[in-house]
Scaffold this active site. Structure first.
Site, PDB file in Angstrom:
ATOM      1  N   GLU A 167      -4.710  -3.873  -6.456  1.00 28.24           N
ATOM      2  CA  GLU A 167      -5.055  -2.546  -7.007  1.00 28.24           C
ATOM      3  C   GLU A 167      -5.566  -1.602  -5.916  1.00 28.24           C
ATOM      4  OE1 GLU A 167      -3.850  -2.612 -10.879  1.00 28.24           O
ATOM      5  OE2 GLU A 167      -5.419  -1.155 -10.475  1.00 28.24           O
ATOM      6  N   GLY A 168      -4.971  -1.729  -4.735  1.00 25.77           N
ATOM      7  CA  GLY A 168      -5.383  -0.893  -3.600  1.00 25.77           C
ATOM      8  C   GLY A 168      -6.405  -1.627  -2.754  1.00 25.77           C
ATOM      9  N   ILE A 201     -25.976 -20.744   0.678  1.00 28.15           N
ATOM     10  CA  ILE A 201     -27.222 -21.231   0.061  1.00 28.15           C
ATOM     11  C   ILE A 201     -27.024 -22.637  -0.516  1.00 28.15           C
ATOM     12  CG2 ILE A 201     -28.809 -20.833  -1.899  1.00 28.15           C
ATOM     13  CD1 ILE A 201     -28.593 -17.805  -1.211  1.00 28.15           C
ATOM     14  N   SER A 230       0.850  -1.214   0.000  1.00 22.10           N
ATOM     15  CA  SER A 230       0.000   0.000   0.000  1.00 22.10           C
ATOM     16  C   SER A 230       0.872   1.245   0.000  1.00 22.10           C
ATOM     17  CB  SER A 230      -0.888   0.007   1.247  1.00 22.10           C
ATOM     18  OG  SER A 230      -1.671  -1.152   1.312  1.00 22.10           O
TER      19      SER A 230
HETATM   20  C1  LIG Z   1      -2.710 -12.297  -6.466  1.00 19.30           C
HETATM   21  C2  LIG Z   1      -2.044 -10.973  -6.441  1.00 19.30           C
HETATM   22  C3  LIG Z   1      -1.667 -10.374  -7.615  1.00 19.30           C
HETATM   23  C4  LIG Z   1      -1.006  -9.140  -7.601  1.00 19.30           C
HETATM   24  N1  LIG Z   1      -0.558  -8.600  -8.791  1.00 19.30           N
HETATM   25  C5  LIG Z   1       0.255  -7.520  -8.741  1.00 19.30           C
HETATM   26  C6  LIG Z   1       0.922  -7.067  -9.933  1.00 19.30           C
HETATM   27  O1  LIG Z   1       0.723  -7.604 -11.032  1.00 19.30           O
HETATM   28  N2  LIG Z   1       1.787  -6.028  -9.841  1.00 19.30           N
HETATM   29  C7  LIG Z   1       2.027  -5.401  -8.652  1.00 19.30           C
HETATM   30  O2  LIG Z   1       2.831  -4.476  -8.630  1.00 19.30           O
HETATM   31  N3  LIG Z   1       1.419  -5.804  -7.501  1.00 19.30           N
HETATM   32  C8  LIG Z   1       0.548  -6.853  -7.519  1.00 19.30           C
HETATM   33  N4  LIG Z   1      -0.043  -7.299  -6.359  1.00 19.30           N
HETATM   34  C9  LIG Z   1       0.238  -6.604  -5.086  1.00 19.30           C
HETATM   35  C10 LIG Z   1      -0.965  -5.883  -4.508  1.00 19.30           C
HETATM   36  O3  LIG Z   1      -1.251  -4.723  -5.225  1.00 19.30           O
HETATM   37  C11 LIG Z   1      -0.652  -5.609  -3.013  1.00 19.30           C
HETATM   38  O4  LIG Z   1      -0.748  -6.846  -2.348  1.00 19.30           O
HETATM   39  C12 LIG Z   1      -1.584  -4.600  -2.408  1.00 19.30           C
HETATM   40  O5  LIG Z   1      -1.314  -3.328  -2.913  1.00 19.30           O
HETATM   41  C13 LIG Z   1      -1.504  -4.552  -0.875  1.00 19.30           C
HETATM   42  O6  LIG Z   1      -0.191  -4.434  -0.429  1.00 19.30           O
HETATM   43  P1  LIG Z   1       0.363  -5.411   0.714  1.00 19.30           P
HETATM   44  O7  LIG Z   1      -0.002  -6.792   0.304  1.00 19.30           O
HETATM   45  O8  LIG Z   1       1.779  -5.111   0.930  1.00 19.30           O
HETATM   46  O9  LIG Z   1      -0.474  -5.080   2.000  1.00 19.30           O
HETATM   47  P2  LIG Z   1      -0.104  -3.999   3.122  1.00 19.30           P
HETATM   48  O10 LIG Z   1       0.092  -2.680   2.470  1.00 19.30           O
HETATM   49  O11 LIG Z   1       0.972  -4.526   3.992  1.00 19.30           O
HETATM   50  O12 LIG Z   1      -1.461  -3.956   3.943  1.00 19.30           O
HETATM   51  C14 LIG Z   1      -1.790  -4.921   4.936  1.00 19.30           C
HETATM   52  C15 LIG Z   1      -3.109  -4.512   5.595  1.00 19.30           C
HETATM   53  O13 LIG Z   1      -2.950  -3.221   6.213  1.00 19.30           O
HETATM   54  C16 LIG Z   1      -3.904  -2.314   5.711  1.00 19.30           C
HETATM   55  N5  LIG Z   1      -3.339  -0.967   5.625  1.00 19.30           N
HETATM   56  C17 LIG Z   1      -2.133  -0.593   5.116  1.00 19.30           C
HETATM   57  N6  LIG Z   1      -1.981   0.741   5.192  1.00 19.30           N
HETATM   58  C18 LIG Z   1      -3.113   1.221   5.753  1.00 19.30           C
HETATM   59  C19 LIG Z   1      -3.570   2.531   6.075  1.00 19.30           C
HETATM   60  N7  LIG Z   1      -2.828   3.605   5.838  1.00 19.30           N
HETATM   61  N8  LIG Z   1      -4.796   2.645   6.651  1.00 19.30           N
HETATM   62  C20 LIG Z   1      -5.560   1.562   6.903  1.00 19.30           C
HETATM   63  N9  LIG Z   1      -5.191   0.304   6.592  1.00 19.30           N
HETATM   64  C21 LIG Z   1      -3.984   0.133   6.019  1.00 19.30           C
HETATM   65  C22 LIG Z   1      -4.244  -2.851   4.329  1.00 19.30           C
HETATM   66  O14 LIG Z   1      -5.500  -2.370   3.868  1.00 19.30           O
HETATM   67  C23 LIG Z   1      -4.232  -4.345   4.572  1.00 19.30           C
HETATM   68  O15 LIG Z   1      -5.458  -4.754   5.099  1.00 19.30           O
HETATM   69  C24 LIG Z   1      -0.751  -8.498  -6.374  1.00 19.30           C
HETATM   70  C25 LIG Z   1      -1.153  -9.111  -5.166  1.00 19.30           C
HETATM   71  C26 LIG Z   1      -1.774 -10.324  -5.200  1.00 19.30           C
HETATM   72  C27 LIG Z   1      -2.147 -10.972  -3.892  1.00 19.30           C
END
Ligand SMILES: Cc1cc2nc3c(=O)[nH]c(=O)nc-3n(C[C@H](O)[C@H](O)[C@H](O)COP(=O)(O)OP(=O)(O)OC[C@H]3O[C@@H](n4cnc5c(N)ncnc54)[C@H](O)[C@@H]3O)c2cc1C
Length: 408
Positions: A388-389, A362, A136
């Site tokens: 995507e966020g 269901i 994120s």
């Molecule tokens: C199957 C899959 C495909 C993907 N494909 C791509 C891709 O093609 N290219 C790419 O670049 N990325 C890709 N991603 C990455 C994806 O975009 C990230 O997983 C996503 O942005 C979340 O980041 P994170 O997993 O590090 O979670 P984190 O940022 O560590 O978040 C963990 C938790 O904390 C919460 N959180 C974090 N910050 C805050 C805040 N400020 N306020 C409140 N809550 C917060 C989040 O909402 C979440 O619930 C993919 C991920 C998956 C699982």
């Protein structure tokens, strides 16, 4: 500007029906197999390429539909078929959009065809932004790109993670830091051409859902790419960095980030994917409820079941309307004054999670087994509130936009 209407025009209906046919006849029947195999469904991608669904032409045609509904309609139908396979089909498009948005005409013409390959030799592409410590929080990205002026080459080092098609892609689009002092404004995107030394696949993730879509780490060790691989070119980058430095010096006034606007415009597409999965689960549950009998009558005869289905259908339709509104706004250049793109992604992804869980309930015991597709759809739906966020980030964007406050 296209006149607003709630109805699809004839051409759109034809495309929708054609895509629905492909989703029903080719994607859905293959879904369980590729979910179990947890592998990229190359034969299905090839089939999509043969009929013209897996191509830049198709993507561009939908993208430039003046009503804005081309992409959401396509996403909904393909993801109705199966989310994992559909992501394997559209994942390349997500990387291609990165080039279309930032690349020069020459870069678009050179690299996008190589992302798709052709029907006899299909290729895929990957967009690599996320890192182990930068999900994120994109600004904490560590992958560096350093310019080697003598050779007119960029040298990339770092580790990307969760990249869809990462490591198996013919072309990788990699976002890297070129000026660490500028936070996310100091990032730039690079093409890593096929077979470039130094780029390798790290671990491939075993996932909860969308298992037909390949997700992996991408390791970059002294990856050298020609200067021409910097998307948009050096001159444009230098101008952009100079402007960002000026602003930072002037007290770092909050500017509307161009990347933010791009996200607002692309998020409805992810919302549409979620609508596809939600609708698919709802339809299975509706049919099941009409035919499954307990206590001598179909289970839908109970309001407890029927009202759930009524709520499910209402949520799916509401999600689609939010997606369509944001897509229409994006194509018509309307300002997203209430983060309508984020709203659509938030609501549709939460709807998909909820509706697939209701559908599973269901179907009772059958819903919990792999004999019925709802179990897979329920696992698949969980991705929409993450990539995507995340939903929390969407809420942050919406809350900041409507309040004008720096909510944390
Ligand atoms: C199957 C899959 C495909 C993907 N494909 C791509 C891709 O093609 N290219 C790419 O670049 N990325 C890709 N991603 C990455 C994806 O975009 C990230 O997983 C996503 O942005 C979340 O980041 P994170 O997993 O590090 O979670 P984190 O940022 O560590 O978040 C963990 C938790 O904390 C919460 N959180 C974090 N910050 C805050 C805040 N400020 N306020 C409140 N809550 C917060 C989040 O909402 C979440 O619930 C993919 C991920 C998956 C699982």
């Amino acid at each position: 500007m296209a006149e607003f209407t709630m109805e699809l025009n004839e051409e759109q209906r034809e495309v929708r029906d054609w895509l629905h046919g492909f989703a029903a006849d080719v994607i859905r029947p293959a879904a369980a197999e590729w979910d179990e195999r947890e592998e990229t469904p190359w034969p299905v991608i090839q089939e999509a390429a043969k009929v013209g669904i897996y191509s830049l032409d198709f993507y561009a045609q939908q993208y430039f539909d003046p009503t804005g509904l081309g992409i959401p309609m396509a996403m909904e139908e393909l993801f109705w078929g199966d989310a994992g396979i559909a992501l394997s089909i559209v994942g390349t498009g997500l990387a291609a959009v990165g080039v279309l948005a930032n690349g020069t005409e020459e870069q678009i013409g050179t690299w996008i065809p190589q992302m798709y390959g052709d029907a006899n030799d299909v290729k895929v592409a990957a967009f690599c932004s996320s890192e182990p410590d930068a999900g994120s929080d994109v600004a904490s990205m560590r992958t560096r790109a350093v310019y080697d002026e003598a050779k007119d080459e960029w040298v990339l080092n770092g580790t990307k993670t969760w990249a869809t098609n990462g490591g198996i892609a013919n072309v990788h689009v990699v976002v890297a830091v070129v000026d660490a002092e500028l936070g996310s404004k100091g990032h730039a995107s690079f093409i890593v051409p096929p077979n470039t030394p130094g780029l390798s696949q790290g671990q491939k993730f075993k996932k909860h859902g969308i298992r037909a879509s390949h997700t992996a780490e991408v390791v970059l060790e002294d990856v050298r790419v020609p200067g021409s691989c910097l998307l948009g070119g050096k001159e444009k980058l230098d101008e952009r960095l100079a402007r960002a430095r000026e602003r930072a010096k002037a007290g770092g006034e909050r500017v509307k980030n161009a990347a933010m606007a791009t996200f607002e415009a692309s998020r409805p597409a992810v919302g549409a994917m979620a609508v596809g999965t939600a609708r698919a689960a709802y339809e299975v549950a509706l049919e099941y409820a009409k035919t499954r009998e307990q206590f001598g009558r179909p289970i839908i005869d109970n309001q407890g079941v029927a009202f759930q289905l009524a709520d499910m259908r209402t949520s799916v339709d509401a999600a689609r309307l939010l997606v369509w509104r944001a897509s229409w706004m994006a194509i018509n250049g309307k300002p997203f004054t209430a983060a309508e793109g984020s709203q659509s992604k938030l609501f549709a992804s939460e709807t998909a999670k909820k509706v697939t869980a209701q559908a599973l309930q269901i179907l009772g015991g059958n819903g919990y087994t792999r004999e019925y597709p709802v179990e897979r759809m329920h696992r698949d739906a969980a991705i929409y509130t993450i990539f995507e966020g995340t939903s929390e980030i969407q809420r942050l964007v919406i809350a900041r936009t409507v309040s004008g406050m720096s909510i944390r």
